[in-house]
Structure formats: structure tokens, C-alpha cells
Scaffold this motif. Structure first.
Motif, PDB file in Angstrom:
ATOM      1  N   SER A 119       5.648  -1.999   1.925  1.00  0.00           N
ATOM      2  CA  SER A 119       5.501  -3.454   1.789  1.00  0.00           C
ATOM      3  C   SER A 119       5.341  -4.073   3.163  1.00  0.00           C
ATOM      4  O   SER A 119       6.078  -3.739   4.100  1.00  0.00           O
ATOM      5  N   SER A 120       4.382  -4.987   3.279  1.00  0.00           N
ATOM      6  CA  SER A 120       4.140  -5.633   4.576  1.00  0.00           C
ATOM      7  C   SER A 120       5.356  -6.436   5.031  1.00  0.00           C
ATOM      8  O   SER A 120       5.473  -6.752   6.214  1.00  0.00           O
ATOM      9  N   ASP A 121       6.254  -6.751   4.102  1.00  0.00           N
ATOM     10  CA  ASP A 121       7.480  -7.466   4.494  1.00  0.00           C
ATOM     11  C   ASP A 121       8.261  -6.687   5.556  1.00  0.00           C
ATOM     12  O   ASP A 121       8.950  -7.274   6.386  1.00  0.00           O
ATOM     13  N   SER A 122       8.121  -5.356   5.501  1.00  0.00           N
ATOM     14  CA  SER A 122       8.879  -4.536   6.447  1.00  0.00           C
ATOM     15  C   SER A 122       8.350  -4.668   7.876  1.00  0.00           C
ATOM     16  O   SER A 122       8.963  -4.160   8.810  1.00  0.00           O
ATOM     17  N   LEU A 123       7.224  -5.356   8.029  1.00  0.00           N
ATOM     18  CA  LEU A 123       6.666  -5.565   9.373  1.00  0.00           C
ATOM     19  C   LEU A 123       7.194  -6.844  10.022  1.00  0.00           C
ATOM     20  O   LEU A 123       6.917  -7.097  11.192  1.00  0.00           O
ATOM     21  N   ASP A 124       7.916  -7.643   9.264  1.00  0.00           N
ATOM     22  CA  ASP A 124       8.371  -8.932   9.793  1.00  0.00           C
ATOM     23  C   ASP A 124       9.129  -8.737  11.101  1.00  0.00           C
ATOM     24  O   ASP A 124       9.980  -7.850  11.210  1.00  0.00           O
ATOM     25  N   GLY A 125       8.785  -9.573  12.071  1.00  0.00           N
ATOM     26  CA  GLY A 125       9.442  -9.493  13.372  1.00  0.00           C
ATOM     27  C   GLY A 125       8.678  -8.643  14.371  1.00  0.00           C
ATOM     28  O   GLY A 125       9.036  -8.596  15.541  1.00  0.00           O
ATOM     29  N   ARG A 126       7.625  -7.966  13.897  1.00  0.00           N
ATOM     30  CA  ARG A 126       6.827  -7.155  14.812  1.00  0.00           C
ATOM     31  C   ARG A 126       5.377  -7.615  14.840  1.00  0.00           C
ATOM     32  O   ARG A 126       4.826  -8.027  13.811  1.00  0.00           O
ATOM     33  N   PHE A 127       4.763  -7.520  16.000  1.00  0.00           N
ATOM     34  CA  PHE A 127       3.322  -7.723  16.103  1.00  0.00           C
ATOM     35  C   PHE A 127       2.631  -6.532  15.453  1.00  0.00           C
ATOM     36  O   PHE A 127       3.194  -5.439  15.398  1.00  0.00           O
ATOM     37  N   ARG A 128       1.418  -6.761  14.957  1.00  0.00           N
ATOM     38  CA  ARG A 128       0.689  -5.677  14.298  1.00  0.00           C
ATOM     39  C   ARG A 128      -0.682  -5.517  14.938  1.00  0.00           C
ATOM     40  O   ARG A 128      -1.412  -6.495  15.107  1.00  0.00           O
ATOM     41  N   LEU A 129      -1.027  -4.284  15.250  1.00  0.00           N
ATOM     42  CA  LEU A 129      -2.387  -3.936  15.666  1.00  0.00           C
ATOM     43  C   LEU A 129      -2.975  -3.190  14.490  1.00  0.00           C
ATOM     44  O   LEU A 129      -2.529  -2.094  14.156  1.00  0.00           O
ATOM     45  N   MET A 130      -3.953  -3.776  13.844  1.00  0.00           N
ATOM     46  CA  MET A 130      -4.401  -3.236  12.565  1.00  0.00           C
ATOM     47  C   MET A 130      -5.878  -2.858  12.629  1.00  0.00           C
ATOM     48  O   MET A 130      -6.719  -3.643  13.052  1.00  0.00           O
ATOM     49  N   TYR A 131      -6.154  -1.651  12.178  1.00  0.00           N
ATOM     50  CA  TYR A 131      -7.517  -1.109  12.239  1.00  0.00           C
ATOM     51  C   TYR A 131      -7.864  -0.492  10.889  1.00  0.00           C
ATOM     52  O   TYR A 131      -7.086   0.262  10.314  1.00  0.00           O
ATOM     53  N   LEU A 174       0.870  -1.179   0.000  1.00  0.00           N
ATOM     54  CA  LEU A 174       0.000   0.000   0.000  1.00  0.00           C
ATOM     55  C   LEU A 174       0.909   1.231   0.000  1.00  0.00           C
ATOM     56  O   LEU A 174       2.123   1.091  -0.168  1.00  0.00           O
ATOM     57  N   THR A 175       0.307   2.400   0.206  1.00  0.00           N
ATOM     58  CA  THR A 175       1.101   3.626   0.288  1.00  0.00           C
ATOM     59  C   THR A 175       1.029   4.177   1.712  1.00  0.00           C
ATOM     60  O   THR A 175      -0.057   4.345   2.257  1.00  0.00           O
ATOM     61  N   ALA A 176       2.191   4.411   2.302  1.00  0.00           N
ATOM     62  CA  ALA A 176       2.258   4.910   3.676  1.00  0.00           C
ATOM     63  C   ALA A 176       1.898   6.390   3.736  1.00  0.00           C
ATOM     64  O   ALA A 176       1.899   7.086   2.716  1.00  0.00           O
ATOM     65  N   HIS A 177       1.621   6.872   4.941  1.00  0.00           N
ATOM     66  CA  HIS A 177       1.264   8.295   5.103  1.00  0.00           C
ATOM     67  C   HIS A 177       2.439   9.214   4.774  1.00  0.00           C
ATOM     68  O   HIS A 177       2.262  10.416   4.609  1.00  0.00           O
ATOM     69  N   THR A 178       3.627   8.635   4.665  1.00  0.00           N
ATOM     70  CA  THR A 178       4.796   9.413   4.252  1.00  0.00           C
ATOM     71  C   THR A 178       4.802   9.639   2.744  1.00  0.00           C
ATOM     72  O   THR A 178       5.617  10.416   2.231  1.00  0.00           O
ATOM     73  N   GLY A 179       3.913   8.939   2.029  1.00  0.00           N
ATOM     74  CA  GLY A 179       3.885   9.032   0.584  1.00  0.00           C
ATOM     75  C   GLY A 179       4.680   7.932  -0.094  1.00  0.00           C
ATOM     76  O   GLY A 179       4.603   7.765  -1.311  1.00  0.00           O
TER      77      GLY A 179
END
Ligand code: NI
Length: 208
Positions: A60-72, A51-56
Motif C-alpha cells: 500500500s502506498s500509505d506505507s510510503l508516507d513520510g518519505r520522498f519517492r523516486l518512481m520509475y 500493488l504487489t511488492a517484489h517480496t510477493g
């Protein structure tokens, strides 16, 4: 816009002070998510997405690897529920942080289901109101729709009869995913900021 921003701040303040009390006043929302099926640790949740981050920048969700996610899933123009729930997520993390617990292992994420209005700029302004690490994600209609469908998140555009800006009806649950993106559990409007903090605490304090 100033009026909207003021209203948001008031809502955020109220939510931080009394999330539990506000839950009672929350209007009922359809829960189209099939909760019995939500227990599956399968590709539906953990498959990669972009997707596109708020930074513009592209995200990639790959960058979340190793972290828990709270998603809303929600939208920045939401007049009531989204700011309350995002304030609740913020309050849960702040509660842990004020106990000296490092919450970096948990990534809070706000995914827009209204990408037509939620440009990266709009998302950046909005996520600023909440936790400093809250990640705003938006994208094309197709990208957002594909992710919402995968998560079983219902949403629908509601035109206003007076011709003013539309509202979005949407599912209001907070997804917790593990460090690989597998589904762990949901938090609903019955969960307070404190109960979310209690549920997250063991993830951050065991095995480290
Ligand atoms: Ni909302």
C-alpha cells in the motif's frame, strides 16, 4: 537467461561508469507525458494505490508516507533503457551515501508496466541488481494500467517479427514525489546521476 543476466551486468557497469556518455546513445522515446500539466500537486499523483511488492506481499502506498519517492515505470526484460536508468538512480543515491548522507528518506521505486512477465519473483531478481532499497512493484494488468495512466506514463507492447519475446515501448522519466506523494519534479535522460544527487541532497540535509 545467463546471457541476459550477463548483458544486464555489463549494462549496469557501463551505466555506473558513464551514464552521461550513454545518454547520448539512448534511442529517442516518445514523451507522451504532458510536461506542463505534470506540475500539478494534485490527486493524480498523491491518491493512494495498491500493488504487489517484489517480496510477493501486497503493498500500500500509505506505507510510503513520510518519505520522498523516486518512481520509475519500466520492465525487467527491458534490453536497454530501464537498466541504465535504474543504475542512474542507484548511482545518485550511492553518491550521496558515499558523502555520508543517509538516503533512507528517499524510496526508489520500480513499477512494472509488463506485469505478465514481471512476476514478484522476476522483480525480486531484477531489483537485486540495483540499489539495495529499490522497491519493485507489479500487479494485475488493470492495477498497473490504472497507475501508469494516472502518472501519464505511455507504454505499449511491441511484438517482434521473428516471433521472439515482445518488447515494451514506454515513457522514460523518473518522477520525484514529496513525503505525501505530491509531484515535485521529473528527471529525464538529460539528468545525470550527479545532477539527480545534487537535486536530492537538499531534501536530505535541510531541516533534519
Ligand atoms: Ni525500459
Amino acid at each position: 537467461m545467463a546471457k541476459i543476466r550477463l548483458t544486464l551486468w555489463i549494462l549496469v557497469g557501463l551505466a555506473l561508469l558513464g551514464v552521461a556518455a550513454l545518454q547520448i546513445m539512448r534511442p529517442g522515446k516518445p514523451e507522451s507525458l504532458n510536461l506542463t500539466n505534470a506540475n500539478e500537486n494534485n490527486q493524480r499523483y498523491s491518491a493512494p494505490f495498491e500493488l504487489t511488492a517484489h517480496t510477493g506481499q501486497r503493498f500500500s502506498s500509505d506505507s510510503l508516507d513520510g518519505r520522498f519517492r523516486l518512481m520509475y515505470f519500466g520492465y525487467s526484460f527491458c534490453p536497454d533503457v530501464c537498466p541504465i536508468d535504474l543504475a542512474k538512480i542507484t548511482a545518485a543515491l550511492k553518491t550521496l551515501e558515499s558523502d555520508g548522507i543517509d538516503t533512507d528518506l528517499i524510496q526508489p521505486i520500480f513499477v512494472s508496466i509488463d506485469p505478465e512477465r514481471d512476476t514478484p519473483e522476476a522483480m525480486a531478481d531484477y531489483v537485486n541488481l540495483f540499489h539495495p532499497r529499490l522497491l519493485g512493484l507489479t500487479g494485475s494488468l488493470e492495477e498497473v494500467d490504472a497507475l501508469a495512466k494516472r502518472f501519464g506514463v505511455y507504454y505499449k507492447k511491441i511484438p517482434q517479427s521473428d516471433g521472439s519475446d515482445y518488447l515494451m515501448d514506454h515513457l522514460v522519466v523518473i518522477f520525484l514525489m514529496d513525503q505525501k506523494g505530491n509531484y515535485v519534479r521529473l528527471f529525464t535522460n538529460r539528468d545525470s546521476a550527479d545532477s539527480i544527487a545534487s537535486a536530492l541532497k537538499p531534501l536530505l540535509t535541510t531541516g533534519r
